[in-house]
Design an enzyme around this catalytic site. Structure first.
Site: not given
Ligand SMILES: [Zn+2]
Ligand SMILES: *[C@@H]1O[C@H](CO)[C@@H](O)[C@H](O)[C@H]1NC(C)=O
Ligand SMILES: *[C@@H]1O[C@H](CO)[C@@H](O)[C@H](O)[C@H]1NC(C)=O
Ligand SMILES: *[C@@H]1O[C@H](CO)[C@@H](O)[C@H](O)[C@H]1NC(C)=O
Length: 426
Positions: A98, A162
């Site tokens: 991501d 994340e």
């Molecule tokens: Zn980052």
């Protein structure tokens, strides 16, 4: 690394003035959009080649009998690569795919184009952290094509969130724990190779993060409607809050506080206000040094502000990560050192550091004491601004070197020996 980036945000602050709010429902009007004209399904020769090539990405990784692929939490991926020697404790390599948003403004090329110019690939995620996702799978693919069979089992964990909550990594950690897995070490993104870092010392150095600072979003609030009638009329909620923030900023505690931004934001907003808000709030993001805890920082902050009209609300927080071993016997650290020495022979100093930001690896402390964060990439000062900023980029050569590093690291991990002290050259 969203608000958790290694390189950004030593201190970030936002100001919010709370007025009585009328909640207006925007009510999504779901009108059917009719296409003015259909797009014909005709594809160019190049597009057809690209289609075919995309089908063949990492075919060996996904078709090898000793590799198990699982999708976790809908979007995250866990690969289990079964080694031939069950007596060797497995390890984990991780990355996330991501990215933070990338508004087009300021980019030399569209941020999601991955356009290559003069040997450099531009695009959101080229340094954080799609490069690592691809390099891990690419290195494994290249090994498998060469008939590689690992002795030591390992896992590859690819998280999908994340930059926000890390639920994918949390689920993967829980899954491994439920299977009774204990890991020899983990390698995630984090430290990197810096050139010209120490004045008058021209040699590049490799920084391996052995810990991460903790993080806390602390909301400071002053509510002047709540019975402070004794306050002199000159004192406004925003004035009290500005003074509190100013005291925090002036405290000579570089370990906890960065510099500058909070009070500037407050004053600017205050000058533009023509109504005095009854309630003023500021949210301060703290990075917490491994030698302190969230609770200690809250107490310290209260003592510095020393004004009981200011209320404190911890919005989110977690303690710093434990310091992973980096001595001669620390397998993960020594394998990284050894691989740095072979892939970057010009780098002859490796230093353990604390990462300012946080990664998905923080959810894995139950599985190992050895968590290392390292990008096998030269990072220039301007790259720090590019991660989460505009014109994020990676050179093709740096990417190839990252693949090479992982390719070497995986093979180096097949050692059944304790790390030996001749690796320790410093
Ligand atoms: Zn980052
Ligand atoms: C401020 O205090 C008043 C009176 O105690 C209370 O009604 C109000 O909800 C408070 N506002 C906030 C934003 O906490
Ligand atoms: C670690 O293990 C403890 C004890 O089993 C458990 O309560 C905790 O939730 C685990 N933490 C993480 C982050 O998995
Ligand atoms: C690193 O390299 C420099 C120059 O090549 C050399 O003088 C120095 O001794 C080396 N240091 C270590 C620790 O090997």
């Amino acid at each position: 690394m969203a608000q958790r980036c290694v390189c950004l945000l030593a201190l970030a602050a936002t100001l919010l003035l709370v007025f009585p709010t009328v909640s207006r429902s925007m009510g999504l009007k779901s009108k059917e959009h009719q296409r003015a004209s259909r797009i014909p399904s005709q594809f160019s020769k190049e597009e057809r080649v690209a289609m075919k090539e995309a089908l063949k990405v990492f075919p060996t990784v996904v078709s090898t009998s000793f590799i198990q692929h699982e999708v976790v939490e809908e979007y995250s991926h866990l690969f289990t690569i079964q080694g031939s020697d069950p007596s060797l404790q497995p390890y984990l390599l991780m990355a996330h795919f991501d990215v933070v948003p990338a508004p087009e403004e300021g980019w030399e090329v569209p941020p999601f184009s991955a356009l290559e110019r003069d040997g450099v690939i531009y695009g959101r995620g080229t340094l954080d952290d799609k490069n690592s996702v691809m390099a891990l799978l690419q290195a494994l693919e290249l090994l498998l094509i060469r008939k590689y069979i690992p002795q030591r089992s390992f896992f590859i964990s690819l998280g999908h969130d994340e930059e926000s909550s890390g639920t994918g990594a949390q689920k993967i950690s829980a899954l491994l724990q439920s299977r009774g897995v204990q890991l020899a070490f983990i390698v995630d993104k984090g430290g990197f190779i810096l050139d010209d870092f120490i004045p008058n010392f021209k040699k590049p150095i490799a920084l391996i993060a052995v810990s991460e600072k903790g993080s806390m979003n602390l909301m400071l609030q002053v509510n002047m409607t709540s019975g402070h009638s004794s306050a002199p009329p000159k004192e406004t909620s925003i004035g009290i809050l500005a003074a509190a923030i100013s005291r925090l900023e002036q405290t000579p505690m570089p370990i906890i506080f960065g510099s500058g931004t909070v009070v500037t934001v407050l004053r600017q907003v205050a000058n533009e206000m023509n109504v005095i808000p009854p309630v003023a709030q500021a949210t301060v993001n703290f990075r917490i040094h491994p030698e302190q805890t969230v609770q200690e920082v809250v107490e310290l902050t209260k003592n510095i502000v020393a004004d009981n009209r200011v209320q404190f609300h911890v919005l989110s927080a977690f303690d710093p990560l434990p310091i992973s071993p980096y001595d001669d016997k620390a397998l993960g650290y020594q394998l990284l050192r050894q691989t740095v020495q072979s892939v970057f022979p010009e780098v002859n100093i490796t230093v353990p550091v604390t990462s300012v930001g946080n990664t998905d690896s923080r959810f894995f402390t139950n599985l190992t004491t050895g968590i290392y964060r390292f990008y096998p990439i030269y990072i220039q000062p301007e790259d720090f601004k590019r991660i989460h900023g505009v014109n994020e980029k990676i050179s093709v050569q740096a990417y190839e070197t990252q693949v090479k590093f992982i390719f070497e690291l995986i093979q180096n991990a097949d050692t059944d020996q304790e790390p030996v002290s001749h690796l320790h050259k410093l």
